[in-house]
Structures are given as C-alpha cells and as structure tokens.
Scaffold this active site. Structure first.
Site, PDB file in Angstrom:
ATOM      1  CG  ASN A   1      -8.986   0.648  12.364  1.00 39.23           C
ATOM      2  OD1 ASN A   1      -7.646  -0.107  11.941  1.00 39.23           O
ATOM      3  ND2 ASN A   1      -9.137   1.509  11.201  1.00 39.23           N
TER       4      ASN A   1
ATOM      5  CD  GLU B   1      -8.309   2.410   7.279  1.00 36.51           C
ATOM      6  OE1 GLU B   1      -8.780   1.945   8.391  1.00 36.51           O
ATOM      7  OE2 GLU B   1      -7.005   3.358   7.379  1.00 36.51           O
TER       8      GLU B   1
ATOM      9  CG  HIS C   1      -6.150  -1.045   8.568  1.00 40.59           C
ATOM     10  ND1 HIS C   1      -6.031   0.142   9.195  1.00 40.59           N
ATOM     11  CD2 HIS C   1      -4.533  -1.431   8.440  1.00 40.59           C
ATOM     12  CE1 HIS C   1      -4.730   0.748   9.700  1.00 40.59           C
ATOM     13  NE2 HIS C   1      -3.520  -0.036   9.513  1.00 40.59           N
TER      14      HIS C   1
ATOM     15  CG  ASP D   1      -0.354  -0.735   2.805  1.00 44.08           C
ATOM     16  OD1 ASP D   1       1.004  -0.165   2.056  1.00 44.08           O
ATOM     17  OD2 ASP D   1      -0.857  -0.650   3.695  1.00 44.08           O
TER      18      ASP D   1
END
Length: 247
Positions: free
Chosen positions: A147, A154, A149, A78
């Site tokens: 979180n 996400e 991800h 990414d």
C-alpha cells in the site's frame, strides 16, 4: 507531462534488475561502500523479503572481512506491537537471525523498540531520543509495502514525524509474516518520517509480488500522504533498486 513541481523534485536514482539476487548484490556494494567511509555507520534496518538478500550478502562479506563490521550500529526500523520479542515473526527475531548474529553486532550497538513494552508511546519516545542523540541515520534500508508504506508509516490523512505507535492497515495485517504469528499484533512501533527523511542516504529495495500498483504510483512522482514512499522524492540521496519481476 510532468508538472513544474514534479520537475523540481530531487532525482531519485532508479535502477532495475533482472532478479532480486542481482538487486541484492548491488545493494550490498552500496552499504559496504558506506561502511568503508564510516565504520561507526548507523543503519536503519527494515525486515521482510526485500532486504533479505542484501543481509545475506553482508554476511558473506563478514566471513572475509569481519573487522569492517566491528563498529557497525543497527537501528531496528519498526516492530510489531503486543507480541513477545521471542516470537519467530517479530522484527527482532528476523534481525537477530539475519543481521545481528551473522554480523556479530553486540547489544550496545543495537537500538530497538521493545515489542512488549508496558507503555508503547513511552518506548517510542525513548527510541526517538536515542536517534536525536546518536543520529541521524547514516543509511536507511527500506522496503516498499503493497500500500506504499515505509516502516509502519501507513497511508493516512497525515503522517507523523517522530517515532510513534502506528495503527496497522488491513493490508499490513494481511501480510504472510503476520498470518504465521502465534498472535496478531495489535499495533506497530516505527521510526517516523522525520527520522527517515533526515537519513543521510536511503536505499529503497523493491521486490516481491503484489506491489505493481504501489510502484506505478511511486513513479508518478505525486507526493501524497496516501503513499508515504512518495515523500522519498523530496530526499537528496535515494537509491531505488527494483527487481523487474515485481513490476
């Protein structure tokens, strides 16, 4: 008590380590084993603190056996969007320092999103076409976001399968790496869930603070788009390596 659906999930192999250095050493042995089986190995490389020790171990191995890495291919998992590739906080800068230079990966063996591409959506399509042509990924190296991800996939009501422009969550933007950047990225570009799930082997490395809740939810084996990492339970070959100090 596990539900029937949970019992039918693939047995993610979970191993706990006393510290991140032991976790990284074990991870490096796994990557080297894959590389010995296939020198044209295509790895998808995450950035951040979790895989850093692994990359350091691979660099040490390179000093003794450079020929092993001569054909290694690297895919940048990414990238932060809207910032220069030269920014010290970019994923490119990270991989250049910790993977590409140490392992002497030439530009023709490196596939990467351009953070400053004039058309980010087209850039994502370009990377997806390259993955479809040269893939699948042989070994996907992932970290776990606070979180839940993976990459910049996400938590959301739906997850995207292909490489895509990602809206970054508040938790992701609050990451120390982002806070140290010269400017705040306005979006992300990432390999989608299809590319990750079609990988032949996945290494999920978990270390660092603030991840207790994400780890707890992952271990509940409930598949949810609100916890993208939970989809790894549906993959047939995942090694989940956890530094106990992060739990």
């Amino acid at each position: 008590m596990e539900t029937n659906n949970q019992k039918n999930l693939n047995p993610m192999k979970i191993t706990y380590f006393d510290d991140s250095s032991k976790m990284s050493a074990f991870a490096s042995l796994m990557v080297l084993n894959e590389l010995r089986k296939k020198q044209y190995l295509l790895i998808a490389a995450a950035t951040g603190g979790s895989p850093e020790g692994l990359y350091q171990m691979l660099e040490k191995r390179y000093q003794f056996d450079p020929e092993l890495f001569e054909k290694l291919r690297v895919l940048k998992l990414d990238e932060w969007g809207g910032i220069p590739m030269s920014d010290p906080g970019s994923c490119h800068s990270y991989l250049n320092e910790k993977v590409l230079k140490p392992l002497h990966v030439s530009s023709d063996r490196y596939l990467a999103f351009d953070s400053a591409a004039p058309d980010p959506a087209e850039e994502c399509r370009r990377i997806q076409e390259e993955i479809d042509h040269t893939g699948p990924i042989d070994c996907c190296i992932l970290g776990l976001g606070k979180n839940g991800h993976i990459g910049f996939n996400e938590p959301a009501s739906i997850l995207q399968s292909d490489c895509h422009v990602a809206k970054l969550s508040a938790e992701t933007i609050d990451h120390p790496l982002v806070q140290a950047m010269s400017q705040t990225p306005s979006f992300g570009m990432t390999v989608g869930m299809k590319g990750i799930m079609q990988s032949k082997k996945i290494l999920l490395l978990i270390t660092g603070s603030g991840k207790q809740e994400a780890i707890k939810k992952l271990m509940e084996k409930e598949i949810s788009t609100q916890l993208p990492a939970s989809f790894l339970w549906l993959h047939g070959d995942v090694e989940c390596l956890i530094d106990k100090t992060s739990c």
